[in-house]
Motif scaffolding. Structure first.
Motif, PDB file in Angstrom:
ATOM      1  N   LYS A 159      44.157  25.129  47.652  1.00 11.78           N
ATOM      2  CA  LYS A 159      43.924  26.584  47.749  1.00 11.78           C
ATOM      3  C   LYS A 159      43.204  27.028  49.023  1.00 11.78           C
ATOM      4  O   LYS A 159      42.671  28.124  49.067  1.00 11.78           O
ATOM      5  CB  LYS A 159      43.135  27.108  46.531  1.00 11.78           C
ATOM      6  CG  LYS A 159      43.644  26.645  45.185  1.00 11.78           C
ATOM      7  CD  LYS A 159      44.687  27.605  44.654  1.00 11.78           C
ATOM      8  CE  LYS A 159      45.214  27.172  43.310  1.00 11.78           C
ATOM      9  NZ  LYS A 159      46.606  27.409  43.114  1.00 11.78           N
ATOM     10  N   GLN A 183      44.620  30.250  50.936  1.00 10.01           N
ATOM     11  CA  GLN A 183      44.481  31.620  50.431  1.00 10.01           C
ATOM     12  C   GLN A 183      43.658  32.508  51.358  1.00 10.01           C
ATOM     13  O   GLN A 183      43.888  33.697  51.453  1.00 10.01           O
ATOM     14  CB  GLN A 183      43.879  31.587  49.039  1.00 10.01           C
ATOM     15  CG  GLN A 183      44.929  31.219  48.015  1.00 10.01           C
ATOM     16  CD  GLN A 183      44.404  31.220  46.602  1.00 10.01           C
ATOM     17  OE1 GLN A 183      43.201  31.370  46.379  1.00 10.01           O
ATOM     18  NE2 GLN A 183      45.285  31.040  45.647  1.00 10.01           N
ATOM     19  N   LEU A 203      45.694  34.529  53.914  1.00  8.60           N
ATOM     20  CA  LEU A 203      46.661  35.566  53.540  1.00  8.60           C
ATOM     21  C   LEU A 203      46.432  36.820  54.374  1.00  8.60           C
ATOM     22  O   LEU A 203      45.302  37.236  54.615  1.00  8.60           O
ATOM     23  CB  LEU A 203      46.539  35.890  52.054  1.00  8.60           C
ATOM     24  CG  LEU A 203      47.178  34.861  51.123  1.00  8.60           C
ATOM     25  CD1 LEU A 203      46.847  35.170  49.684  1.00  8.60           C
ATOM     26  CD2 LEU A 203      48.687  34.792  51.339  1.00  8.60           C
ATOM     27  N   ASP A 207      49.276  41.810  52.530  1.00 10.60           N
ATOM     28  CA  ASP A 207      49.954  41.635  51.236  1.00 10.60           C
ATOM     29  C   ASP A 207      50.654  40.295  51.054  1.00 10.60           C
ATOM     30  O   ASP A 207      51.877  40.240  50.899  1.00 10.60           O
ATOM     31  CB  ASP A 207      51.017  42.737  50.997  1.00 10.60           C
ATOM     32  CG  ASP A 207      50.463  44.097  51.286  1.00 10.60           C
ATOM     33  OD1 ASP A 207      49.278  44.306  50.979  1.00 10.60           O
ATOM     34  OD2 ASP A 207      51.212  44.934  51.829  1.00 10.60           O
ATOM     35  N   GLY A 208      49.884  39.237  51.093  1.00  9.46           N
ATOM     36  CA  GLY A 208      50.447  37.937  50.707  1.00  9.46           C
ATOM     37  C   GLY A 208      51.336  37.264  51.729  1.00  9.46           C
ATOM     38  O   GLY A 208      52.219  36.494  51.370  1.00  9.46           O
ATOM     39  N   GLN A 209      51.157  37.554  52.993  1.00  7.24           N
ATOM     40  CA  GLN A 209      51.970  36.893  54.016  1.00  7.24           C
ATOM     41  C   GLN A 209      51.079  35.988  54.877  1.00  7.24           C
ATOM     42  O   GLN A 209      49.858  36.059  54.807  1.00  7.24           O
ATOM     43  CB  GLN A 209      52.660  37.935  54.883  1.00  7.24           C
ATOM     44  CG  GLN A 209      53.470  38.893  54.030  1.00  7.24           C
ATOM     45  CD  GLN A 209      54.179  39.937  54.862  1.00  7.24           C
ATOM     46  OE1 GLN A 209      55.144  39.648  55.516  1.00  7.24           O
ATOM     47  NE2 GLN A 209      53.684  41.146  54.813  1.00  7.24           N
ATOM     48  N   TYR A 210      51.735  35.142  55.682  1.00  7.31           N
ATOM     49  CA  TYR A 210      50.987  34.252  56.579  1.00  7.31           C
ATOM     50  C   TYR A 210      51.441  34.465  58.017  1.00  7.31           C
ATOM     51  O   TYR A 210      52.637  34.557  58.278  1.00  7.31           O
ATOM     52  CB  TYR A 210      51.233  32.789  56.209  1.00  7.31           C
ATOM     53  CG  TYR A 210      50.625  32.395  54.892  1.00  7.31           C
ATOM     54  CD1 TYR A 210      49.265  32.096  54.794  1.00  7.31           C
ATOM     55  CD2 TYR A 210      51.402  32.321  53.747  1.00  7.31           C
ATOM     56  CE1 TYR A 210      48.698  31.733  53.589  1.00  7.31           C
ATOM     57  CE2 TYR A 210      50.843  31.950  52.535  1.00  7.31           C
ATOM     58  CZ  TYR A 210      49.493  31.662  52.457  1.00  7.31           C
ATOM     59  OH  TYR A 210      48.941  31.296  51.266  1.00  7.31           O
ATOM     60  N   ARG A 269      55.914  33.352  52.729  1.00 13.13           N
ATOM     61  CA  ARG A 269      56.195  34.653  53.355  1.00 13.13           C
ATOM     62  C   ARG A 269      55.547  34.647  54.740  1.00 13.13           C
ATOM     63  O   ARG A 269      54.327  34.614  54.875  1.00 13.13           O
ATOM     64  CB  ARG A 269      55.648  35.774  52.474  1.00 13.13           C
ATOM     65  CG  ARG A 269      56.361  35.810  51.109  1.00 13.13           C
ATOM     66  CD  ARG A 269      55.835  36.902  50.241  1.00 13.13           C
ATOM     67  NE  ARG A 269      56.112  38.212  50.801  1.00 13.13           N
ATOM     68  CZ  ARG A 269      55.350  39.282  50.577  1.00 13.13           C
ATOM     69  NH1 ARG A 269      54.283  39.187  49.816  1.00 13.13           N
ATOM     70  NH2 ARG A 269      55.661  40.444  51.103  1.00 13.13           N
TER      71      ARG A 269
END
Ligand SMILES: [Zn+2]
Length: 437
Positions: free
Chosen positions: A117, A120, A123, A126-129, A217
């Protein structure tokens, strides 16, 4: 859940990473004839990584001397090397190992970080890299060359041979540590007359990233060389987003369009003063043609200026992105685009200047030596980054010694003098030497 997390975090400890390396090198196919083998591939590769891990070209020599005197040494205790190879033998063996078989280790390390983890905190939007790309040269010579060398000839006919890679790294604007992915070699292959280039390497690299991480993502961040239609179309095909630098000289039509819209006052603008008194100015416009082609890609454009407290402009840049830009996300998009400097600063400059000796001549070899040493070096850097994220004792050491260079100077001295049963004891020894008196 907690027990499970503790278990997966163990894989990120020195011992866990060493196990991964060890298992991987034990699984490499032996290319040498039985009977001609003096040193196991495992011992040779682990020694190579250890040299880079301690950033010490004379590591093998010193540990060999220790072995002669004490019948034990730190390569054995820390890296499980049974027999330390001679320097020249190490080079000969490493030269013939296929680089692709070393590269897969980056994915093993990445997955371990992901499972525990640690990603995290990376991120973004909204949840992208964010994955940033940048090219770098790691070998150059006027005499030594191999079939994979890139060739540059000056006007006088002098030829320079060199090796380059395109590096990808996962990063976040506020995270100091960057997570390197396996680099893509920019190299010539047999039978082609045209030289390989960064743009082609980038297409291969993003395809591989998608293959290795089918569900991630991803937002690709790169410089103006990559904000071209074929690359953006490739990213669309792979389901990746992008924030790419655009330059006036390379994107005349796009810039003309933006300027026209600016005159018509169709460009959105945001001005923000921060607590240091600096002024941030953002301008953006959605739906702009990337170029003058009939089948052009339509992109969203943003531009950013930073003024210091005296009103002097200290930074200015522009990007295109597929992400629709609005007042709510323009600041994040610019921060993402500006992240690109990290790959130059945190990865390449560290490798070049902070003791990793990436340009130090570890040798070119006949086949893969320079690339394999580069990979070992980058793996060592990756391990150090993982310790910065997850190893409490290492974090204490980093704090106590100020600079990374200072800490590693102490670690190098320690392993020349004493034998350590493991990494933890070594760190404790340099952190609190008085407790060992
Ligand atoms: Zn070469």
């Amino acid at each position: 859940m907690l027990l499970w997390l503790m278990h997966v975090k163990k894989h990120l400890s020195f011992g866990g990473l060493r196990k991964m390396l060890s298992a991987h090198f034990l699984s490499l196919a032996e290319y040498r004839q039985y009977g001609k083998i003096t040193y196991r591939l495992h011992d040779v590769c682990m020694s190579g990584v250890a040299v880079m891990f301690f950033q010490d070209p004379s590591l093998l020599q010193f540990q060999m001397r220790m072995q002669e005197k004490l019948q034990r040494n730190n390569l054995q205790t820390l890296f499980q090397v049974e027999h330390i190879p001679q320097d020249t033998q190490m080079r000969e063996v490493i030269d013939r190992i296929e680089s692709e078989s070393v590269s897969t280790l980056f994915l093993d390390f990445f997955r371990a970080l992901q499972r525990a983890k640690y990603l995290q905190q990376y991120l973004f939007l909204d949840g992208q890299y964010l994955i940033s790309l940048d090219g770098s040269e790691y070998f150059s010579s006027e005499k030594l060359w191999c079939p994979g060398c890139l060739r540059k000839e000056d006007k006088k006919g002098n030829v320079r041979y060199h090796h380059e890679i395109l590096q990808a790294a996962l990063m976040h604007p506020i995270m100091r540590q960057v997570i390197p992915l396996a680099p893509e070699a920019i190299k010539n292959t047999d039978g082609t007359t045209k030289q390989d280039c960064e743009i082609n390497a980038a297409k291969r690299l993003v395809k591989r990233i998608r293959r290795d991480h089918p569900k991630l993502r991803i937002i690709i961040v790169a410089d103006s060389l990559h904000s071209k239609q074929p690359f953006i179309e490739e990213l669309h095909r792979l389901g990746m987003r992008y924030i790419l630098v655009v330059k006036e000289d390379d994107h005349k039509i796009l810039m003309e369009w933006v300027n026209e819209q600016r005159q018509l006052q169709e460009v959105c603008r945001l001005r923000v003063k921060d607590w240091k008194g600096r002024l941030h100015v953002y301008e953006w416009i959605n739906g702009v043609p990337l170029n003058g082609n009939q089948e052009t890609v339509w992109v969203n454009y943003c531009e950013y200026w930073l003024y210091d407290e005296t009103g002097k402009n200290t930074y200015h840049n522009s990007w295109v992105t597929g992400i629709p830009i609005g007042e709510d996300n323009v600041r994040e998009i610019v921060r993402g685009g500006r992240c690109k400097w990290k790959i130059e600063n945190e990865v390449f400059n560290t490798l070049k200047n902070q003791g990793y000796h990436i340009e130090h001549n570890y040798g070119h070899g006949k086949k893969n030596l320079s690339m394999n040493f580069f990979l070992f070096n980058l793996l060592a850097f990756f391990m150090h980054q993982i310790f910065e994220l997850s190893d409490g004792l290492y974090q204490q050491c980093r704090k106590a010694f100020g600079s990374k260079r200072n800490l590693w100077d102490h670690l190098r001295v320690a392993i020349r003098l004493l034998i350590f049963p493991d990494w933890q004891v070594l760190l404790m020894r340099v952190l609190r030497p008085s407790e060992f008196l």
